[in-house]
Every structure is written in structure tokens, then in C-alpha cells.
Design an enzyme around this catalytic site. Structure first.
Site, PDB file in Angstrom:
ATOM      1  N   THR A 105       1.279  -1.455   0.162  1.00  0.00           N
ATOM      2  CA  THR A 105      -0.310   0.269  -0.562  1.00  0.00           C
ATOM      3  C   THR A 105       0.871   1.289  -0.214  1.00  0.00           C
ATOM      4  O   THR A 105       2.032   1.146   0.241  1.00  0.00           O
ATOM      5  CB  THR A 105      -0.930   0.472   1.223  1.00  0.00           C
ATOM      6  OG1 THR A 105      -0.544   0.111   2.294  1.00  0.00           O
ATOM      7  CG2 THR A 105      -2.116  -0.924   1.541  1.00  0.00           C
ATOM      8  N   ASN A 158      -6.464   4.147  12.475  1.00  0.00           N
ATOM      9  CA  ASN A 158      -6.599   3.482  12.280  1.00  0.00           C
ATOM     10  C   ASN A 158      -6.894   5.214  10.773  1.00  0.00           C
ATOM     11  O   ASN A 158      -7.722   4.948   9.662  1.00  0.00           O
ATOM     12  CB  ASN A 158      -7.814   3.257  11.106  1.00  0.00           C
ATOM     13  CG  ASN A 158      -7.672   1.315  11.851  1.00  0.00           C
ATOM     14  OD1 ASN A 158      -6.806   1.112  12.026  1.00  0.00           O
ATOM     15  ND2 ASN A 158      -9.514   0.887  12.851  1.00  0.00           N
ATOM     16  N   ASP A 172      -7.053   0.695   6.705  1.00  0.00           N
ATOM     17  CA  ASP A 172      -7.221  -0.597   7.658  1.00  0.00           C
ATOM     18  C   ASP A 172      -8.528  -0.558   7.566  1.00  0.00           C
ATOM     19  O   ASP A 172      -9.737  -0.477   8.719  1.00  0.00           O
ATOM     20  CB  ASP A 172      -6.780  -0.368   9.754  1.00  0.00           C
ATOM     21  CG  ASP A 172      -5.331  -0.447   9.280  1.00  0.00           C
ATOM     22  OD1 ASP A 172      -4.614  -1.086   8.672  1.00  0.00           O
ATOM     23  OD2 ASP A 172      -5.385  -0.384  11.410  1.00  0.00           O
TER      24      ASP A 172
END
Length: 296
Positions: A105, A158, A172
Site C-alpha cells: 500500500t 486507522n 485499515d
């Protein structure tokens, strides 16, 4: 395999492993770790950029096929999402020999919002509004996505930050749910301090993310985890289900922010959507600034 320029510098870092295409390399440096995965610093040789190499040891879940299914769902979901305020996924593969699930990512250079905010205590309300607006833009994209995506675990750990440009992105998606036209889901899942009361009742919509966003803004503003006065999850559940607000909110002196957070924590039917919140007067100053920038 990308063409490489030989590096004779003995001080250069070496990859611990390389993906099957030879494009991405993983360094030993750990960027972060959670209950499910470890995130290492990686490098995209083709583009010449740093990336995040996420690795899950699947043997840890050999007795939990549902968890493995959920991990694969997260990755499949991420690959389909394209938005400036959502973490981008570049590649995914399963290493059968090492029994790991790996996915590459984009990396945010300043870590997660919780740690970033702790590090930088002197932040103006204008900056907090800019971060909040970006989180809402990410949520608006998820909630209007076809099919609708509910994150279900939005909190300060997150959301990730590129501090040099003031950019925040939601990441996440391990607890995310893809829902159909009904926009309803039924699993009790998430981080208790940020979970909307209807989540515990196992019948809810994407509005649970708006509640969690309200708690995120509370955390950003006060530097306190909501319900930190509670010692157990049971105590948090009791307060949330009976409508008792976190002490951090009751102590807030800024009435404008407090009112805005209260809107996010309202009963599900009264809770505004991400789109409605983006048009709230709370953001007027930021919107005016954005409009001036686009006109210049």
C-alpha cells in the site's frame, strides 16, 4: 523484473525479500504492527517511491478460517477503492512457501493520526477542521460507493497522515463491511470506545462511521481516548448503550466543536450523513479557503 542500476555503495540497505514480480522490495524496518499484521518499509523500484509492505502470517489463523476470509476481503476491497483520502493498494499476493499474505500500500510519512496528534500538541482548530474534512471526504466516498462500504473501525490509529502536506487518509479496512441496497449490517465489531450504540444491537447502517468520526474529532481535540475514565469494556458498553457521553466531551469548553461532535453522536435517524456534515457551517472557513485556492 525492473531494470536496476547497480549500486556499489556498501552502506546501501538491502531488501529482506522481494515480491514475485521483482518490482517491490521489503526492508527490515518495521513501521508498525497490530494484532493481525506487521507493516514494513518497502520500496517500489519501478516508480522509485517508498511503500508500506503489509504482511500477515497466515499460520497464526490456521484455526480461524473466518479471519483469513476477512483479510482477503480487506485486500480485495482496498484494490477497488480510488480516492485521495483512502489508502491506495498497489499489489497483493499469497506466499504459500512462507504462508503469508502480503500486500503493498502507499505509505504515509507521518504515521497514524493518534501518534501524530500526540507529537504535535499545539494545533489550531483550523488544522483540526482540515483533517476532519478530509476524513469526511473519505467517508463520503465509501458510503456513496457502489456497493456501499462501512468502515466499522474508524479511530485515530486507522487514519494516516502525510504531515508535510497536511493530508490525511483512512486505512485499515479489516473490519469493513460491503452492504447492498439495504445499507444495513449485523455483526458486532470494532473498537468499543468508538462504536455507536446501534452497533451493539446488531442492526445498523453506514451512520455508525459518522458516530466513530465524532469520537475521532473528540480525540483529536482533547488528546483523550473517549471513555478513558472506564476500566473495562463492559463499563464502556453500559455508558454507550444508556447514552452517557464521554467525560472528555462534557469537559469541552469550545461550544462550536462540542455542538458539531454532538451532531455526529445523535440517534441514527438524526445523525447527518458525511455529505451533510461536509456542508455544515462548521467548515465555512475551510471551504472559503479552498474556493479561493481553486480560483487563484
Amino acid at each position: 523484473m525492473p531494470s536496476e542500476i547497480a549500486d556499489s555503495n556498501s552502506d546501501s540497505e538491502h531488501f529482506v525479500e522481494v515480491d514475485p514480480t521483482g518490482r517491490y522490495g521489503r526492508y527490515a524496518e518495521l513501521l508498525g504492527s497490530g494484532a493481525v499484521k506487521k507493516v514494513y518499509r518497502g520500496f517500489d523500484q519501478e516508480e522509485g517511491i517508498e511503500v508500506a509492505w503489509n504482511q500477515v502470517k497466515l499460520r497464526n489463523f490456521s484455526d480461524d478460517p473466518a479471519m483469513i476470509d476477512r483479510l482477503f476481503s480487506e485486500v480485495r476491497l482496498l484494490k477497488s477503492l480510488k480516492n485521495n483520502n483512502i489508502i491506495s493498494l498497489y499489489n497483493v499476493w499469497r506466499d504459500k512457501e512462507k504462508n503469508t499474505l502480503n500486500f503493498i500500500t502507499e505509505v504515509c510519512n507521518s504515521g497514524n493520526l493518534r501518534e501524530y496528534r500526540k507529537k504535535h500538541k499545539q494545533v489550531s482548530m483550523k488544522a483540526l477542521k482540515k483533517w476532519s474534512r478530509q476524513i469526511l471526504k473519505g467517508l463520503e466516498y465509501l458510503h456513496n460507493h457502489e456497493p456501499c462500504v462501512i468502515h466499522r473501525d474508524l479511530n485515530g490509529s486507522n487514519v494516516f497522515v502525510n504531515g508535510n502536506v497536511g493530508q490525511v487518509k483512512i486505512g485499515d479496512f479489516g473490519f469493513a463491511a460491503i452492504v447492498g441496497k439495504s445499507h444495513s449490517a449485523h455483526s458486532v465489531i470494532g473498537t468499543p470506545e468508538y462504536m455507536a450504540p446501534e452497533l451493539y444491537e446488531e442492526d445498523y447502517t453506514e451512520q455508525v462511521d459518522i458516530y466513530s468520526f465524532g469520537m475521532c474529532l473528540l480525540e483529536m481535540t482533547t488528546l483523550e481516548i473517549p471513555y478513558s475514565e472506564c476500566n473495562t469494556i463492559a463499563q464502556i458498553y453500559k455508558k454507550v448503550s444508556s447514552g452517557v457521553r464521554p467525560q472528555a466531551l462534557t469537559k469541552m469548553k469550545d461550544c462550536e466543536v462540542k455542538r458539531f461532535i454532538e451532531k455526529c453522536l445523535a440517534q441514527p435517524r438524526a445523525r447527518p450523513s458525511a455529505s451533510e456534515l461536509l456542508n455544515d457551517p462548521f467548515f465555512d472557513e475551510i471551504v472559503e479557503e479552498e474556493n479561493e485556492c481553486s480560483c487563484s
